[in-house]
Design a protein around this motif. Structure first.
Motif, mmCIF file in Angstrom:
data_model
loop_
_atom_site.group_PDB
_atom_site.id
_atom_site.type_symbol
_atom_site.label_atom_id
_atom_site.label_comp_id
_atom_site.label_asym_id
_atom_site.label_seq_id
_atom_site.Cartn_x
_atom_site.Cartn_y
_atom_site.Cartn_z
ATOM 1 N N THR A 60 0.854 -1.187 0.000
ATOM 2 C CA THR A 60 0.000 0.000 0.000
ATOM 3 C C THR A 60 0.891 1.239 0.000
ATOM 4 O O THR A 60 1.849 1.316 0.764
ATOM 5 C CB THR A 60 -0.930 0.031 1.224
ATOM 6 O OG1 THR A 60 -0.144 0.138 2.418
ATOM 7 C CG2 THR A 60 -1.785 -1.232 1.284
ATOM 8 N N THR A 95 -9.142 4.061 9.822
ATOM 9 C CA THR A 95 -8.585 2.714 9.617
ATOM 10 C C THR A 95 -9.267 1.938 8.495
ATOM 11 O O THR A 95 -8.710 0.956 8.007
ATOM 12 C CB THR A 95 -8.684 1.880 10.908
ATOM 13 O OG1 THR A 95 -10.058 1.789 11.317
ATOM 14 C CG2 THR A 95 -7.867 2.523 12.022
ATOM 15 N N ARG A 110 -6.912 -1.259 8.114
ATOM 16 C CA ARG A 110 -5.519 -1.205 8.561
ATOM 17 C C ARG A 110 -5.464 -1.348 10.074
ATOM 18 O O ARG A 110 -6.050 -0.556 10.818
ATOM 19 C CB ARG A 110 -4.868 0.110 8.135
ATOM 20 C CG ARG A 110 -4.640 0.202 6.638
ATOM 21 C CD ARG A 110 -3.479 1.125 6.301
ATOM 22 N NE ARG A 110 -3.720 2.505 6.692
ATOM 23 C CZ ARG A 110 -2.859 3.494 6.437
ATOM 24 N NH1 ARG A 110 -1.716 3.239 5.815
ATOM 25 N NH2 ARG A 110 -3.135 4.728 6.799
ATOM 26 N N ILE A 115 -3.238 -5.937 7.742
ATOM 27 C CA ILE A 115 -4.416 -5.428 7.061
ATOM 28 C C ILE A 115 -5.368 -6.587 6.793
ATOM 29 O O ILE A 115 -4.943 -7.728 6.582
ATOM 30 C CB ILE A 115 -4.091 -4.710 5.733
ATOM 31 C CG1 ILE A 115 -3.360 -5.650 4.776
ATOM 32 C CG2 ILE A 115 -3.305 -3.445 5.968
ATOM 33 C CD1 ILE A 115 -3.217 -5.074 3.380
ATOM 34 N N GLN A 144 2.184 -7.387 8.333
ATOM 35 C CA GLN A 144 3.203 -6.447 7.885
ATOM 36 C C GLN A 144 4.611 -7.018 8.093
ATOM 37 O O GLN A 144 4.892 -7.691 9.080
ATOM 38 C CB GLN A 144 3.076 -5.120 8.633
ATOM 39 C CG GLN A 144 3.998 -4.033 8.108
ATOM 40 C CD GLN A 144 3.729 -2.687 8.755
ATOM 41 O OE1 GLN A 144 2.878 -2.570 9.625
ATOM 42 N NE2 GLN A 144 4.439 -1.662 8.320
#
Length: 309
Positions: A60, A95, A110, A115, A144
């Motif tokens: 992203t 978010t 998020r 995510i 992540q």
């Protein structure tokens, strides 16, 4: 398959945005600067990749209008890539974001270190599988990682599928070639266009000339400042064939070049193409934004995008 070369000066190029053809909005191009933050997320089997497991990555990138450019790629060294997707996620809250792609809407949430991509409606669950093979889906939780190991990852720069009136367009950017092909026409289109020092930022589809058949716009952007904008444009000739439309970039347009120094925003507003860019006079920025509109008109040899206001 034919090979075309899109001739652009080193100072030319392009810009930006996906807007559903029914949603009147102009979405800014991704500004290619050092401050744009990209985050990488991976599926669970990323950590088993050395054992040959399939995996996918979601990246992203923050954009100037608080939206996110979303790119999903999977490994390609062992098999055909499972999922390939490019889209724009628009903020709903701090978010929650929504990705609107044709008639599919996905919710992207998020979290602190992950995510979640989920269907907005039950009907979107099946649509999310259209961008994958082998029963795969875009839907899932991705965690992540600080640094993404790209070994074996699909290097396709841009991939998009657009559909309108049962005519489908497949757009793919690899290396310096953009391939555009169709499904649903009597005489299918499958051609390559060479672009250098440019990126595809996004693509739009709409019935711009109100003839019941689609036009497709592929927005381009130069990879270096001042990020000049341009586009590839196509128009369906009924359900028979597809033709490329002509378009004069602002830097070459006699009515615009005196005011223009890159930094475009492109998008569809209803049936028209709208372009916005910072206004310059005598080489100095005025602090104002200039907005112009283009419409599809018939030319002597083919349709063209004509500046109307």
């Amino acid at each position: 398959m034919k090979l075309h070369t899109l001739t652009l000066l080193a100072t030319s190029l392009a810009t930006t945005a996906l807007s559903a053809c029914t949603t009147p909005q102009v979405i800014p191009a991704q500004t290619a600067n050092a401050t744009a933050q990209t985050k990488s997320y991976v599926s669970d089997d990323y950590h088993n990749r050395h054992q040959g497991y399939d995996w996918a990555a979601v990246e992203t990138t923050e954009q100037a209008n608080n939206s996110l450019k979303v790119q999903i790629r999977s490994r390609i060294d062992k098999k055909k890539p499972t999922c390939t997707f490019d889209g724009i996620a628009h903020p709903v809250s701090t978010t929650l974001y929504q990705i609107r792609q044709g008639d599919m809407t996905l919710n992207l949430t998020r979290n602190a270190n992950s995510i979640d991509i989920k269907p907005a409606q039950d009907s979107d669950r099946h649509k999310a599988m259209a961008y994958c093979s082998g029963g795969g889906s875009l839907i899932g939780t991705y965690k992540q990682v600080a640094k993404l190991d790209r070994t074996g990852l699909d290097t396709t720069k841009y991939a998009q599928t657009l559909s309108l009136q049962n005519i489908h367009f497949f757009i793919e950017h690899k290396d310096d070639a953009v391939n555009v092909r169709t499904s649903g026409l009597a005489h299918e289109f499958n051609e390559n266009f060479t672009i250098k020092n440019q990126r595809i930022t996004h693509a739009d589809i709409a019935d711009m000339n109100r003839d019941g058949y689609p036009e497709v716009l592929i927005y381009l952007q130069h990879i270096k400042q001042p990020f000049y904008g341009d586009l590839l444009a196509f128009s369906a000739n009924g359900n028979q064939s597809l033709s490329q439309m002509s378009f004069t970039p602002a830097k070459d347009h006699p009515e615009l070049r005196a005011y223009y120094h890159g930094g475009d925003e492109f998008g569809l507003v209803e049936h028209d193409l709208v372009q916005r860019f910072p206004e310059y006079i005598n080489g100095k920025a005025t602090g104002h934004t200039k907005q112009v509109t283009y419409q599809v008109q018939n030319g002597e040899a083919s349709r063209q995008l004509v500046l109307v206001k």
